[in-house]
Design an enzyme around this catalytic site. Structure first.
Site, PDB file in Angstrom:
ATOM      1  N   ASP A  11       0.869  -1.178   0.000  1.00 48.02           N
ATOM      2  CA  ASP A  11       0.000   0.000   0.000  1.00 48.02           C
ATOM      3  C   ASP A  11       0.900   1.220   0.000  1.00 48.02           C
ATOM      4  OD1 ASP A  11      -2.357   1.590   0.219  1.00 48.02           O
ATOM      5  OD2 ASP A  11      -2.047   1.776   2.372  1.00 48.02           O
ATOM      6  N   SER A  12       0.280   2.388  -0.265  1.00 49.78           N
ATOM      7  CA  SER A  12       1.036   3.637  -0.189  1.00 49.78           C
ATOM      8  C   SER A  12       1.515   3.875   1.242  1.00 49.78           C
ATOM      9  CB  SER A  12       0.140   4.795  -0.595  1.00 49.78           C
ATOM     10  OG  SER A  12      -0.946   4.900   0.315  1.00 49.78           O
ATOM     11  N   GLY A  44      -2.879   9.349  -3.459  1.00 55.62           N
ATOM     12  CA  GLY A  44      -4.150   9.893  -3.965  1.00 55.62           C
ATOM     13  C   GLY A  44      -4.023  11.194  -4.735  1.00 55.62           C
ATOM     14  N   CYS A  74      -4.730  -1.356  -1.920  1.00 63.87           N
ATOM     15  CA  CYS A  74      -4.877   0.081  -2.115  1.00 63.87           C
ATOM     16  C   CYS A  74      -5.848   0.320  -3.275  1.00 63.87           C
ATOM     17  CB  CYS A  74      -3.497   0.663  -2.442  1.00 63.87           C
ATOM     18  SG  CYS A  74      -3.510   2.422  -2.809  1.00 63.87           S
ATOM     19  N   GLU A 153      -1.478   8.539   8.432  1.00 59.68           N
ATOM     20  CA  GLU A 153      -0.058   8.150   8.407  1.00 59.68           C
ATOM     21  C   GLU A 153       0.694   8.722   9.605  1.00 59.68           C
ATOM     22  OE1 GLU A 153       1.966   6.271   6.145  1.00 59.68           O
ATOM     23  OE2 GLU A 153       0.002   5.511   5.565  1.00 59.68           O
ATOM     24  N   CYS A 183     -11.114   3.460   0.599  1.00 57.75           N
ATOM     25  CA  CYS A 183      -9.660   3.649   0.726  1.00 57.75           C
ATOM     26  C   CYS A 183      -9.270   2.779   1.910  1.00 57.75           C
ATOM     27  CB  CYS A 183      -9.348   5.121   1.013  1.00 57.75           C
ATOM     28  SG  CYS A 183      -7.652   5.403   1.599  1.00 57.75           S
ATOM     29  N   HIS A 185      -7.059   2.965   4.023  1.00 55.13           N
ATOM     30  CA  HIS A 185      -6.707   3.678   5.265  1.00 55.13           C
ATOM     31  C   HIS A 185      -7.935   3.908   6.153  1.00 55.13           C
ATOM     32  CE1 HIS A 185      -2.871   4.673   3.347  1.00 55.13           C
ATOM     33  NE2 HIS A 185      -2.451   5.195   4.491  1.00 55.13           N
TER      34      HIS A 185
END
Ligand code: DGL
Length: 252
Positions: A11-12, A44, A74, A153, A183, A185
């Site tokens: 994932d990012s 994004g 993701c 994050e 998403c 996250h």
């Protein structure tokens, strides 16, 4: 690669841990190797070309680790370039994650659903096609925002609370009864979103469906682990302390 090789997950950043958690729960015998590209998060607000290049770099690392299957945990990577990634790496199955719009439509009593995603996912033709295909008879309110990922994050809960109401307002205004967390996250802040929207609104994500898809593919390729318990390894291109904090929160 053998049945004992790990499943690679990328994932990012730390968001894909919400998918990893479901895979680890559903397939506890599997080894996993997770890579958070946190130094480059968020994805994004990047172009499709940049996202493809960043995701390719991580996939190449995963291949050096002899993973047996890859999960691009993701939505942003998936809607931007999953086909290109599959073409570039035909030697391995790549499972993508997309907003669970079909499930949301089935669960919505009012036939009004919300989709909360990153700006890139919300604008993507991939998401538009999903809505066209599965939500014809439904009102769909889409909110695309790049505000949450950097805050998640950094673990800035206070700041997330500050922006939450303004981001979620369209869902409240339109009285939707199901929200798709589009998403990976966002399941990490599901408790905060739920608090803001109220208990009667149902939140759904794709984590469990992805874990089931992984099992189907491993069975198909005869790659299911025969061990009792798998080892989970985590890599990040960013801060180890921050990733560690989130992992501890997830393990609670
Ligand atoms: N977890 C990613 C997703 O599912 C976040 C993308 C980002 O870094 O902006 O879309």
């Amino acid at each position: 690669m053998t049945a004992q090789s790990p499943i690679g997950i990328l994932d990012s950043g730390v968001g894909g841990l919400s998918v990893w958690r479901e895979i680890a729960r559903f397939l506890p015998q599997e080894q996993t190797l997770y890579v958070a590209d946190s130094v480059n998060a968020p994805y994004g607000n990047k172009s499709e070309e940049e996202i493809f290049d960043l995701a390719s770099r991580v996939i190449e690392f995963l291949l050096t680790q002899h993973v047996k299957l890859i999960v691009a945990a993701c939505n942003t990577i998936t809607v931007s370039c999953i086909d290109r990634l599959r073409q570039a790496y035909p030697q391995i199955e790549i499972v993508g994650v997309v907003p669970a719009i079909k499930t949301a439509v089935a669960l919505s009593k009012r036939k009004k659903i919300g989709v909360l995603a990153t700006e890139r996912t919300a604008k993507s033709s991939y998401q538009h096609e999903l809505i066209k295909k599965f939500a014809r008879k439904c009102e769909v309110i889409t909110v695309g925002t790049n505000k949450f990922v950097p805050l998640i994050e950094r673990g800035e809960e206070g700041q997330i609370r500050e922006v939450l109401l303004s981001v979620l307002k369209p869902f409240i205004k339109h009285e939707i009864d199901v929200v798709v967390l589009g998403c990976t996250h966002y399941p990490l802040i599901a408790d905060l979103i739920q608090e803001e929207l109220g208990r009667e609104v149902r939140l759904i994500d794709s984590g469990e469906a992805i874990a089931r898809r992984v099992e189907v593919l491993l069975t198909k390729h005869k790659l299911k682990s025969k061990q009792k318990a798998g080892e989970n390894r985590f890599f990040t291109t960013g801060s180890v302390e921050k990733a560690d904090r989130i992992l501890h929160r997830l393990a609670r």
